[in-house]
Design a protein around this motif. Structure first.
Motif, PDB file in Angstrom:
ATOM      1  N   CYS A1030       0.780  -1.251  -0.040  1.00  0.00           N
ATOM      2  CA  CYS A1030      -0.027  -0.231   0.086  1.00  0.00           C
ATOM      3  C   CYS A1030       0.879   1.305  -0.144  1.00  0.00           C
ATOM      4  N   LEU A1031       1.847   1.270   0.677  1.00  0.00           N
ATOM      5  CA  LEU A1031       2.864   2.226   0.671  1.00  0.00           C
ATOM      6  C   LEU A1031       3.468   2.623  -0.479  1.00  0.00           C
ATOM      7  N   TRP A1032       4.035   1.430  -1.027  1.00  0.00           N
ATOM      8  CA  TRP A1032       4.581   1.563  -2.462  1.00  0.00           C
ATOM      9  C   TRP A1032       3.680   1.904  -3.581  1.00  0.00           C
ATOM     10  N   PHE A1033       2.563   1.741  -3.296  1.00  0.00           N
ATOM     11  CA  PHE A1033       1.532   2.117  -4.375  1.00  0.00           C
ATOM     12  C   PHE A1033       1.354   3.668  -4.488  1.00  0.00           C
ATOM     13  N   MET A1034       1.689   4.246  -3.374  1.00  0.00           N
ATOM     14  CA  MET A1034       1.546   5.840  -3.417  1.00  0.00           C
ATOM     15  C   MET A1034       3.064   6.388  -3.668  1.00  0.00           C
ATOM     16  N   LEU A1035       3.980   5.914  -2.909  1.00  0.00           N
ATOM     17  CA  LEU A1035       5.234   6.195  -2.942  1.00  0.00           C
ATOM     18  C   LEU A1035       5.866   6.108  -4.436  1.00  0.00           C
ATOM     19  N   GLU A1036       5.585   5.225  -5.000  1.00  0.00           N
ATOM     20  CA  GLU A1036       6.079   4.669  -6.408  1.00  0.00           C
ATOM     21  C   GLU A1036       5.907   5.888  -7.402  1.00  0.00           C
ATOM     22  N   VAL A1037       4.499   6.552  -7.185  1.00  0.00           N
ATOM     23  CA  VAL A1037       4.061   7.763  -8.188  1.00  0.00           C
ATOM     24  C   VAL A1037       4.897   8.896  -7.543  1.00  0.00           C
ATOM     25  N   LEU A1038       4.852   9.095  -6.288  1.00  0.00           N
ATOM     26  CA  LEU A1038       5.372  10.289  -5.667  1.00  0.00           C
ATOM     27  C   LEU A1038       6.960  10.315  -6.017  1.00  0.00           C
ATOM     28  N   MET A1039       7.616   9.615  -6.156  1.00  0.00           N
ATOM     29  CA  MET A1039       9.041   9.132  -6.007  1.00  0.00           C
ATOM     30  C   MET A1039       9.513   9.126  -7.430  1.00  0.00           C
ATOM     31  N   THR A1040       8.611   9.277  -8.500  1.00  0.00           N
ATOM     32  CA  THR A1040       9.066   9.177  -9.812  1.00  0.00           C
ATOM     33  C   THR A1040      10.054  10.078 -10.210  1.00  0.00           C
ATOM     34  N   LYS A1041       9.950  11.602  -9.511  1.00  0.00           N
ATOM     35  CA  LYS A1041      10.941  12.456  -9.959  1.00  0.00           C
ATOM     36  C   LYS A1041      11.560  12.918  -8.558  1.00  0.00           C
ATOM     37  N   ASN A1042      12.690  13.591  -8.287  1.00  0.00           N
ATOM     38  CA  ASN A1042      13.086  13.908  -7.018  1.00  0.00           C
ATOM     39  C   ASN A1042      13.315  15.325  -6.997  1.00  0.00           C
ATOM     40  N   GLU A1043      12.017  15.886  -7.267  1.00  0.00           N
ATOM     41  CA  GLU A1043      11.915  17.475  -7.235  1.00  0.00           C
ATOM     42  C   GLU A1043      12.143  17.893  -5.913  1.00  0.00           C
ATOM     43  N   ASN A1044      13.037  18.896  -6.006  1.00  0.00           N
ATOM     44  CA  ASN A1044      13.261  19.807  -4.838  1.00  0.00           C
ATOM     45  C   ASN A1044      13.621  18.694  -3.701  1.00  0.00           C
ATOM     46  N   ASN A1045      14.414  17.696  -3.906  1.00  0.00           N
ATOM     47  CA  ASN A1045      14.908  16.850  -2.775  1.00  0.00           C
ATOM     48  C   ASN A1045      13.697  16.371  -2.134  1.00  0.00           C
ATOM     49  N   SER A1046      12.602  16.111  -2.937  1.00  0.00           N
ATOM     50  CA  SER A1046      11.511  15.339  -2.241  1.00  0.00           C
ATOM     51  C   SER A1046      11.690  13.995  -1.536  1.00  0.00           C
ATOM     52  N   HIS A1047      12.636  13.189  -2.226  1.00  0.00           N
ATOM     53  CA  HIS A1047      12.726  11.726  -1.390  1.00  0.00           C
ATOM     54  C   HIS A1047      13.071  12.070   0.128  1.00  0.00           C
ATOM     55  N   ALA A1048      14.185  12.951   0.256  1.00  0.00           N
ATOM     56  CA  ALA A1048      14.740  13.145   1.591  1.00  0.00           C
ATOM     57  C   ALA A1048      13.650  13.729   2.499  1.00  0.00           C
ATOM     58  N   PHE A1049      12.684  14.519   1.780  1.00  0.00           N
ATOM     59  CA  PHE A1049      11.702  15.285   2.840  1.00  0.00           C
ATOM     60  C   PHE A1049      10.529  14.225   3.290  1.00  0.00           C
ATOM     61  N   MET A1050      10.388  13.444   2.255  1.00  0.00           N
ATOM     62  CA  MET A1050       9.459  12.319   2.731  1.00  0.00           C
ATOM     63  C   MET A1050       9.881  11.253   3.689  1.00  0.00           C
TER      64      MET A1050
END
Length: 1252
Positions: A1030-1050
């Motif tokens: 369930c987590l990856w279902f959402m995170l996969e879409v969110l992590m397509t791009k690392n805009e403004n270092n969003s991976h570290a932010f999450m």
């Protein structure tokens, strides 16, 4: 008469004279020597010519008498005489001498004969000038030689070939268009006798003929080509073997040195085939050999040649030589790209000239339509469309299907060609009807297909569809009546999806018009920083609606600057987008603006092209007041039965209904154009019709366009009011809604009008007659929403005393116990329909008030929650059917979601209520899940719902139906894209990042999953796998791009949550442990999927206080809530040690709290006597409500393995496999096709056969 039977001469007689040593001359002719003048010589020779001309073969005495003269005329003195007239006369004499002395020529020396014939051949050059005074003598010479076949004497000479070559070259060089047929005939006789009566044709002689067929020579002298052509036709039997030998030497043996024409072999084959295919009987097998050459360029040359041979109009080569044809078709799959390209280009000519070969070509074109090379796919389309434009009968449905497929090609050039080609076919055969009704029917699908493309994301596709619509589907240059008739019947014949696309197209154009209008309004305001910022935002929005938005931004800025400087240009643009602009005015405005921006010194002006794109999108080229009037007249004719509906292939009822729908859509985009008494009179007529849909559309048109009816058209007003009242009280639910909104929108005394409806309806409510309740409930709900100040209080007593107490809390009828989870609308009981409308009434009432001062919202939310907990059976008397319960669950979940769109109610929705609402997306009924997800997506894309509701889509990972999971993923992609774009386009949005930034959905998702009823044991491996997916279902879409270092932010957000407590139950350690476990799973996923997450977060995230407590001072939570083995298992799927595996198996109650069912399995009669695994923990005394317990929906797993076998991934809460028999039951949603699964499993086939 000829020399073919002449015996070989034994002695040389040249120089023999009479007995007395003198040469005998004809009477009156003096001696001809070098002593006399040229003129005198010519005079005497003419008399000699006359004498020989009059002689025949039977004059034996004369023949003997003039033999010395004949020998004398062949002397070097005459043969090398510088005067051309002398030479001509001598040649004529010699020709006659050969005639007279045949079959034995008086010249027996081979050298002398050679000199004579070369001499005569040289004189034939005089034939070139037909205007020469001597032409008749030249013609006589030719005629004499041809008749006597004098040149056949040369067969006895060893080097006769030199003479023949010279002769052939001379004749081909002198022939021209001033010659008559006799000249050509004598030349042919002369040459054909040499070819047919000789021992064979040498290569040099053959070259002298064939050279005239080469394109360069052919273009220089058409007559020499025609001469060679006729000669070859006449001598085909003799010369075929020589031609075959020549091509064998060059093609097979590779001896190009045998002839100077070797490099032109393919041109020659083409010409020879056109002249007579029999000339190439032995050559065709050699071409088959060449088709399989290892040299790509050589194969290409042969393919080019054979394409012309097979494709020429009168060719039957494909029928006569099937092996060669099949070998040629194999080149469609050649490894060499140019060869495949050439093969595809050939197909067009072949289809047009040989329709009988279409079947052979279809399969090869199918493969090439999927060729990896863009140019080849493009040419396949060109090939098919070119043939179809010539004659639609030339292409079968399969070929048109290939073009249809390519409208979705990955390359724009290919898509554009396919779309434009289909548009041209539609205009030719459907609009103009050039080939009759049968042809129009064959391509009637084109209009739908082209409009469907408007659903594509590419702006280029959308713009092309708009262009096609304006130029081909409904040509804007037609007269108004013709144009509207075209639109009227087009709209009536479109499929539902095409209608939606067309409506969306008009909506987008109207929206762009409003953007331009707002831009012009900004120009009228004084310059300021806020104004500049707003103008910049508007320019960026406009640029997004043009091709290549990156470049468009610069052009739009430049255009804006021009607008600021040129007031006249602004006024032209204002006129173009004004509601009163007519189609003709729009055309003038577009031309005028384009003329002002044009630069004569710059022929290609990208800036002007971009502006034209913009103008074409915003110009009202189809609809104005005159057009609306024409549409209404057409609809009136349909109502009266005088229209051409049947002739156009549309029934009158369909024409009327679709006509009203069309007018309804246009009433949104062009409301001003409707304002006329004539139009409104026609709409009033529609209101009185029995067709409910027609009346509903008519009311909506009044609602959208009738703002000036009250002041300008009092007669229409007085007729309209009683009709609206009647529809609000006794019409269909949709009519009632539109009638109430129409009254509210167009009348100033709306309070009085609405009161006249509200009071009688509120007094007459009777729950015992539910079928008569639905329309009143709809009207009352909308009245209370539109006029809350007037009706909120009276509605409160209706809600308390009737809606809740009498209607919702009572079950008067017993539902049908058929086990189905969903029933069609027409099978739903009136009582349940009334209850659904009652729930909607509650929501509308609250949305109208927009405050919770009376705490009515709290009560309503509790009621809705209770309905979800009770699974739709609020009274729990078990009298209601399962399908009706599904309807009520959907209504309750949708109602909570609707209330959440209003900020004052969103604040009071508790986390528990939010979670109950979220679980509807995992309902056991497929249709409930489907409709709820659609409503959720619709509200989220419009930014109406708070961000936390996007977290609900994470639960879709548990849906057992592939289509539903795919739909949810698309919804997430769309939502995230819209939110990110909104933040970019609106600088002020940075202040509301907490509610807009997609990454902020992570805390809501973690909290929602921590409270998932299926998540009961924080160390259960299978349950953790569900959480992880369930987590990856959402995170996969969110992590397509690392805009403004969003991976570290999450990652930082997940870490920060571990420093807080669950605000829902802050003191329950088990609840907090589950929250922290979900955080650890999220961190595990983020760390494994991104190497960039370990960077510093750009800023410290803010966590929602509604779900998380403030972090306590000095509180540190560095504990890991999942073991290393579990972490490895979650990431890799590898087995762990036996102890953990046993522990995982013991937790067998996973998922028993909630279950959803795969599409199509809802209506299977299910057993409820589930066996409990004795090794597991005891089952809870009462299962958690809000979802169907497995014990009630799954049935006995051991007895129903084939039906209720769980899916391999335990997180999908449907106990039914998609391959189960239930998945095929009618009336339910689609399940993935087995053949589709098989296709994906099979390895991809190569599209090109790498053959040579």
């Amino acid at each position: 008469m000829d020399f073919t039977a002449q015996p070989k001469p034994a002695t040389a007689l040249c120089g023999v004279v009479s007995a007395d040593g003198k040469i005998a001359y004809p009477p009156g002719v003096k001696e001809i020597t070098d002593k006399i003048t040229t003129d005198e010589m010519i005079k005497r020779l003419k008399m000699v010519v006359k004498t020989f001309m009059d002689m025949d073969q039977d004059s034996e005495d004369e023949k003997q008498q003039y033999l010395p003269l004949a020998l004398h005329l062949a002397s070097e003195f005459f043969l090398r005489n510088p005067n051309k007239d002398v030479r001509l006369l001598v040649a004529c004499c010699l020709a006659d001498i050969f005639r007279i002395y045949a079959p034995e020529a008086p010249y027996t020396s081979h050298d002398k004969l050679k000199d004579i014939f070369l001499f005569i051949t040289r004189q034939l050059k005089g034939l070139e000038d037909t205007k020469s005074p001597q032409f008749n003598r030249y013609f006589y010479l030719l005629e004499n030689l041809a008749w006597v076949k004098s040149y056949n004497i040369c067969f006895e000479l060893e080097d006769c070939n030199e003479i023949f070559i010279q002769l052939f070259r001379t004749l081909f060089s002198v022939i021209n268009n001033s010659h008559n047929k006799k000249v050509q005939m004598h030349m042919l006789d002369l040459m054909s006798s040499i070819i047919m009566e000789g021992d064979g044709v040498t290569q040099e002689l053959l070259d002298s003929i064939l050279i005239n067929l080469i394109p360069a020579h052919k273009n220089l002298n058409k007559q020499s080509f025609d001469l060679a052509k006729v000669l070859l036709k006449r001598t085909v039997q003799t010369i075929e073997a020589c031609i075959a030998n020549f091509f064998n030497q060059v093609l097979v043996l590779g001896r190009s040195s045998v002839s100077d024409l070797s490099e032109h072999v393919f041109d020659l084959i083409q010409e020879l085939f056109a002249i007579d295919p029999h000339l190439l009987l032995s050559v065709m097998p050699q071409l088959e050999f060449k088709l399989k050459s290892n040299d790509g360029e050589e194969r290409l040359a042969v393919v080019r040649l054979l394409a012309k041979l097979f494709g020429s109009k009168d060719s039957d080569l494909a029928t006569q030589n099937r092996p060669l044809w099949q070998c040629f078709l194999g080149r469609f799959n050649d490894i060499h790209v140019p060869v495949r390209l050439e093969s595809v280009k050939f197909a067009s000519h072949c289809l047009m000239n040989h329709p009988d070969l279409a079947k052979d070509l279809t399969e090869y074109l199918k493969v090439r339509s999927h060729d990896p090379e863009e140019a080849i796919r493009h040419d396949v389309i060109v090939t098919i469309i070119t043939a179809a434009k010539r004659d639609l009968a030339l292409v079968n449905d399969q070929l048109l299907g290939f073009v249809r497929e390519r409208t979705l090609d990955k390359r724009w050039r290919v898509r554009k060609e396919a779309m434009m080609g289909l548009a041209q076919l539609y205009k030719k055969y459907c609009l103009h009807g050039e080939a009759g009704k049968e042809a129009a029917e064959k391509v009637s699908w084109i209009k739908d297909k082209l409009l469907h493309i408007y659903y594509q994301n590419s702006i280029d596709d959308k713009l092309l569809v708009e262009k096609i619509f304006a130029q081909y589907l409904v040509p804007h240059n037609l007269e108004t009546e013709e144009r509207m008739k075209c639109l009227y019947y087009l709209y009536a014949s479109l499929d539902p999806n095409a209608v939606k696309a067309l409506n969306e197209m008009w909506k987008c154009q109207n929206m762009l018009r409003s953007h331009v209008r707002e831009l012009l309004d900004l120009h009228k305001q004084p310059t300021s920083e806020a104004n500049c910022s707003a103008m910049f935002g508007k320019l960026m929005t406009i640029a997004k609606n043009l091709p290549d938005p990156g470049k468009a931004q610069d052009f739009v800025k430049k255009f804006n600057q021009v607008l600021g400087d040129d007031e006249k240009l602004r006024s032209q643009l204002e006129l173009l987008i004004s509601p009163t602009c007519s189609c003709k005015q729009a055309d003038v405005c577009v031309r005028e603006i384009a003329r002002k921006l044009a630069n004569p010194k710059q022929p290609t002006n990208p800036f002007l092209e971009m502006v034209k794109f913009l103008l074409e999108r915003i110009a009202p080229v189809h609809i104005d007041s005159e057009a609306i009037s024409a549409l209404v007249k057409l609809m009136n004719k349909s109502i009266e039965g005088t229209a051409d509906d049947e002739e156009e292939g549309v029934s009158p009822d369909t024409a009327i209904r679709s006509g009203l729908e069309l007018l309804k859509v246009l009433s949104f985009t062009h409301p001003t154009s409707f304002h006329s008494a004539e139009t409104y009179e026609s709409l009033l007529q529609c209101l009185r019709m029995e067709d409910d849909k027609v009346a509903e559309a008519a009311i909506q048109i009044f609602r959208n366009t009738g703002h000036k009816i009250e002041t300008d058209l009092p007669q229409i007003r007085s007729t309209l009011i009683p009709i609206l009242h009647q529809k609000a009280k006794r019409g269909t639910p949709h009519q009632a809604k539109q009638a109430v909104h129409c009254i509210h929108a167009i009348f100033t005394n709306k309070e009085v009008q609405l009161a006249q409806i509200f009071e009688p309806l509120s007094r007459s409510l009777n729950a015992d007659v539910p079928e008569q309740l639905i329309t009143p409930l709809v009207s009352l709900g909308h009245i209370s929403m539109l006029a809350p100040d007037q009706f909120a209080s009276p509605m409160k007593s209706v809600v308390a005393n009737f809606i809740v107490k009498d209607l919702l809390m009572n079950d008067r009828s017993t539902g049908e116990k058929n086990g189905k989870l969903w029933s069609p609308d027409e099978e739903v009981s009136p009582e349940v329909l009334a209850k659904v409308q009652a729930i909607k009434l509650l929501v509308r009432w609250l949305l109208g008030m927009k405050n919770n001062q009376s705490k009515s919202a709290n009560s309503t939310l509790r009621l809705l929650s209770a309905m979800l907990v009770s699974e739709g059976d609020l009274t729990e008397q078990k009298r209601i059917s399962k399908s009706d319960m599904s309807r009520l669950r959907l209504a309750a979940g949708s109602a909570i979601m609707k209330l959440a769109q209003e900020p004052c109610y969103h604040e009071i929705i508790t986390p528990e209520q939010f979670q109950l609402c979220a679980l509807v997306i995992n309902d056991e009924c497929y249709q409930v899940r489907q409709i709820f997800a659609q409503k959720l997506h619709k509200a989220l894309v419009k930014l109406l719902l708070p961000l936390e509701y996007m977290a609900i889509f994470a639960l879709c990972a548990k849906d057992p139906v592939k289509e539903r999971r795919a739909h949810a993923r698309q919804c997430l992609l769309k939502n995230i894209s819209i939110r990110r774009e909104y933040i970019k386009q609106n600088p002020m949005a940075t202040e509301k990042l907490l509610s807009l930034l997609p990454e902020y959905v992570v805390p809501y998702m973690i909290h929602l999953l921590a409270h998932d009823p299926d998540f009961t044991r924080s160390q259960d491996v299978d349950q953790l796998r569900d959480i992880k997916e369930c987590l990856w279902f959402m995170l996969e879409v969110l992590m397509t791009k690392n805009e403004n270092n969003s991976h570290a932010f999450m990652k930082k957000m997940a870490e920060n949550i571990k420093l807080t407590k669950d605000a829902q139950s802050p003191d329950e350690s088990k609840t907090n442990e589950k929250l922290y476990t979900v955080c650890d799973v999220a961190l595990c996923v983020i760390n494994s999927k991104s190497a960039l997450c370990n960077a510093d977060s750009p800023k410290d995230p803010v966590l929602p206080m509604k779900f998380f407590t403030q972090p306590e001072k000095d509180f540190c939570n560095d504990k890991s809530y999942i073991s290393e083995e579990t972490r490895v298992l979650l990431l890799t799927g590898k087995e762990i040690n036996s102890d953990q595996a046993t522990q995982g198996n013991i937790s067998s109650d996973r998922g028993k709290k909630r279950t959803v069912t795969a599409a199509g399995t809802e209506n299977i009669q299910q057993k409820t006597d589930e066996k409990v695994d004795e090794s597991g923990p005891p089952a809870p005394s009462k299962p958690r409500r809000g979802r169907r317990p497995k014990s009630e929906s799954q049935g006995n797993a051991t007895k129903n393995d084939d039906i209720n076998k769980p899916l391999s991934k335990g997180r999908k809460r449907a106990a039914v496999s998609q391959e189960s028999p239930g998945g095929l039951e009618a009336g339910n949603a689609k399940a993935p096709k087995l053949q589709d699964i098989a296709k994906k499993a099979a390895p991809a086939e190569r599209q090109i056969d790498l053959q040579r």
